[in-house]
Write a protein that holds these residues in place. Sequence first.
Motif, PDB file in Angstrom:
ATOM      1  N   ILE A 248      -4.066  -5.352  -0.246  1.00 38.40           N
ATOM      2  CA  ILE A 248      -4.152  -4.562   0.977  1.00 38.40           C
ATOM      3  C   ILE A 248      -2.792  -3.945   1.273  1.00 38.40           C
ATOM      4  O   ILE A 248      -1.804  -4.656   1.483  1.00 38.40           O
ATOM      5  N   ASP A 249      -2.725  -2.636   1.253  1.00 39.67           N
ATOM      6  CA  ASP A 249      -1.537  -1.838   1.577  1.00 39.67           C
ATOM      7  C   ASP A 249      -0.464  -1.888   0.496  1.00 39.67           C
ATOM      8  O   ASP A 249       0.116  -0.874   0.145  1.00 39.67           O
ATOM      9  N   THR A 250      -0.169  -3.071  -0.017  1.00 42.50           N
ATOM     10  CA  THR A 250       0.814  -3.213  -1.091  1.00 42.50           C
ATOM     11  C   THR A 250       0.602  -4.558  -1.771  1.00 42.50           C
ATOM     12  O   THR A 250       0.187  -5.514  -1.122  1.00 42.50           O
ATOM     13  N   PRO A 251       0.864  -4.664  -3.071  1.00 41.14           N
ATOM     14  CA  PRO A 251       0.887  -5.989  -3.676  1.00 41.14           C
ATOM     15  C   PRO A 251       1.957  -6.837  -2.994  1.00 41.14           C
ATOM     16  O   PRO A 251       3.098  -6.389  -2.819  1.00 41.14           O
ATOM     17  N   SER A 252       1.608  -8.020  -2.573  1.00 39.32           N
ATOM     18  CA  SER A 252       2.560  -8.888  -1.878  1.00 39.32           C
ATOM     19  C   SER A 252       3.784  -9.148  -2.756  1.00 39.32           C
ATOM     20  O   SER A 252       3.655  -9.496  -3.935  1.00 39.32           O
ATOM     21  N   GLY A 253       4.973  -8.970  -2.157  1.00 40.44           N
ATOM     22  CA  GLY A 253       6.214  -9.184  -2.894  1.00 40.44           C
ATOM     23  C   GLY A 253       6.799  -7.931  -3.500  1.00 40.44           C
ATOM     24  O   GLY A 253       7.784  -8.003  -4.233  1.00 40.44           O
TER      25      GLY A 253
ATOM     26  N   LEU B 113       1.462 -10.546   2.244  1.00 42.78           N
ATOM     27  CA  LEU B 113       2.708  -9.968   2.747  1.00 42.78           C
ATOM     28  C   LEU B 113       2.570  -8.451   2.807  1.00 42.78           C
ATOM     29  O   LEU B 113       2.120  -7.826   1.847  1.00 42.78           O
ATOM     30  N   GLY B 114       2.982  -7.854   3.873  1.00 48.63           N
ATOM     31  CA  GLY B 114       2.862  -6.415   4.036  1.00 48.63           C
ATOM     32  C   GLY B 114       4.137  -5.683   3.681  1.00 48.63           C
ATOM     33  O   GLY B 114       4.943  -6.131   2.864  1.00 48.63           O
TER      34      GLY B 114
ATOM     35  N   GLY C  43       0.909 -11.560   9.350  1.00 44.63           N
ATOM     36  CA  GLY C  43       1.048 -10.235   9.936  1.00 44.63           C
ATOM     37  C   GLY C  43      -0.246  -9.439   9.955  1.00 44.63           C
ATOM     38  O   GLY C  43      -1.349  -9.993   9.807  1.00 44.63           O
ATOM     39  N   ASN C  44      -0.083  -8.128  10.108  1.00 45.38           N
ATOM     40  CA  ASN C  44      -1.256  -7.266  10.202  1.00 45.38           C
ATOM     41  C   ASN C  44      -2.034  -7.160   8.898  1.00 45.38           C
ATOM     42  O   ASN C  44      -3.231  -6.875   8.923  1.00 45.38           O
ATOM     43  N   ASN C  45      -1.361  -7.376   7.753  1.00 46.99           N
ATOM     44  CA  ASN C  45      -2.107  -7.421   6.500  1.00 46.99           C
ATOM     45  C   ASN C  45      -3.132  -8.546   6.530  1.00 46.99           C
ATOM     46  O   ASN C  45      -4.260  -8.407   6.057  1.00 46.99           O
TER      47      ASN C  45
END
Length: 511
Positions: free
Chosen positions: A165-170, A136-137, A68-70
């Motif tokens: 980036i943006d959030t920790p994946s999961g 994962l975003g 995705g965009n992440n």
Amino acid sequence: MNSSSQTFYRLPEYLYTSQQVRAGEQEAAEHLQLAMYTLMERAGQAVFDLLVERYPDARSILICCGRGNNGGDGYIVGGLAIKAGFQVLLWQIGETSSLSGDAKRAMEAFVAAGGEIHAPCNEIPESVDVIIDGLLGTGITGEVRPFYAHLIDRINQACCPILSIDTPSGLDTDTGALLGHTVKADATISFIGLKRGLVTGKARAYTGVLCFAGLGVEHVFDDLITSNVALSQLTWLEQLIPRKRDAHKGSHGRALVVGSGSGMSGACYLASAAALRAGAGLVAVQCHEDSAMAIRSLLPEAMVSSHNSLSLQSRLDWCSGVALGMGLGRDKWGGKVYEQVVNTVSKKELPCVLDADALYWLSKEYYPLNTLNCIITPHPGEAAMLLSCSVAEIEQDRFEAIRKLQARYGGIVVLKGAGTLIDNGKDTVVCHAGNPGMATGGTGDLLAGTILALLIGGHSAFHSAVLGTLIHSLAADQEALRNGETGMLASDILLGIRQFSNNHLFNSESK
């Protein structure tokens, strides 16, 4: 730092769901006539700026990109790192042919800059200084799939810092819940609108240092998208009511603290001391006869009486507000005291704080309260008891839990824990402060007393709960900064409660 980036570490006031951010960033970009790819470039630049700022000695990075965009943001970071002379290893999950739109364009730009794309390996090279998590975003739903879970576990086992980036994946950015396997980041940078799930519950242990970059569109975004969820700010201490020059002890309210059954003298002592340190003019205590002497000796400034129904009623008629439940007990004595207090509170519409064992009696439907002047302060275990569910269900979605509590019991609800929530049925506040050192006996008693002092000192019930929680948490953070989190006693926080109630530290920082 690139002009499109915003100041890191200072977090915005309003919080949003992931859907609000997705819709709002599109609207903001259209309003400013910006291409979405421009926002991706700015996001990648912000991540790279943070990488350089936090890890100035890093020269080798691993970037893990999803579909995705992440992942697209990760490719932008990779291109910038190559130009800056970094050694860049980039892992792509799945085939690059599955990329589309802006993520595909970012991938092509990375390759054009000399970057190479690899499939994930079983081992993370020891030469890697920092891992960039772009797997994962915010759009993930359900449990993390096995292949991602395996890679997340490898990332978490690495002996180097992780920047998400943006959030920790999961991580669920709406609730703060973990979706099976979650990257445990050392730092996370969120964009445009801060996601509410990043600041409460389990997220507090997985985001690391939380940073924010508005990408130059945050002001337009805030105008376009409204939110009823806010993150507390240090500047809110300016709302504290200053003392008038002609004040006397009767000007700042008469607090009544009720609780401390046999063997529980510390509970009412701590609540009463906090009320005094937070500015209450007069404090009276009604407690079990076995606890009275200990409280008197610890706190001569409080008027301490052994409980009987006549003395308790006299104090209920005297006081401006009451805090009930700290060390009260769940025996016959505690039940009788609870019944008398809430009967009077209901009849007189007396401002009150219900904490600890008072919540046990409330859950038994002994005189439930629905007055707007009532504040309940459950921790997750007490919240589960009040809603007849499990602690896991409370922690799975703290926002939903506090709304259910408020709908059932009315008034103001303070759901304690990592990222304490305060809700009045319309608006929700997340306390930005607080630390694990507060996970010790007595800190909840301090909170009840602090809130009570504000409640009788001229603040509304909602503001009392919000500012009291903020003062209490900032005081604990100050103590942790001075002496560490481990071994913190509730009584260690009292001096900080006084200082932040006077707004001292805020004023000194703002000069």
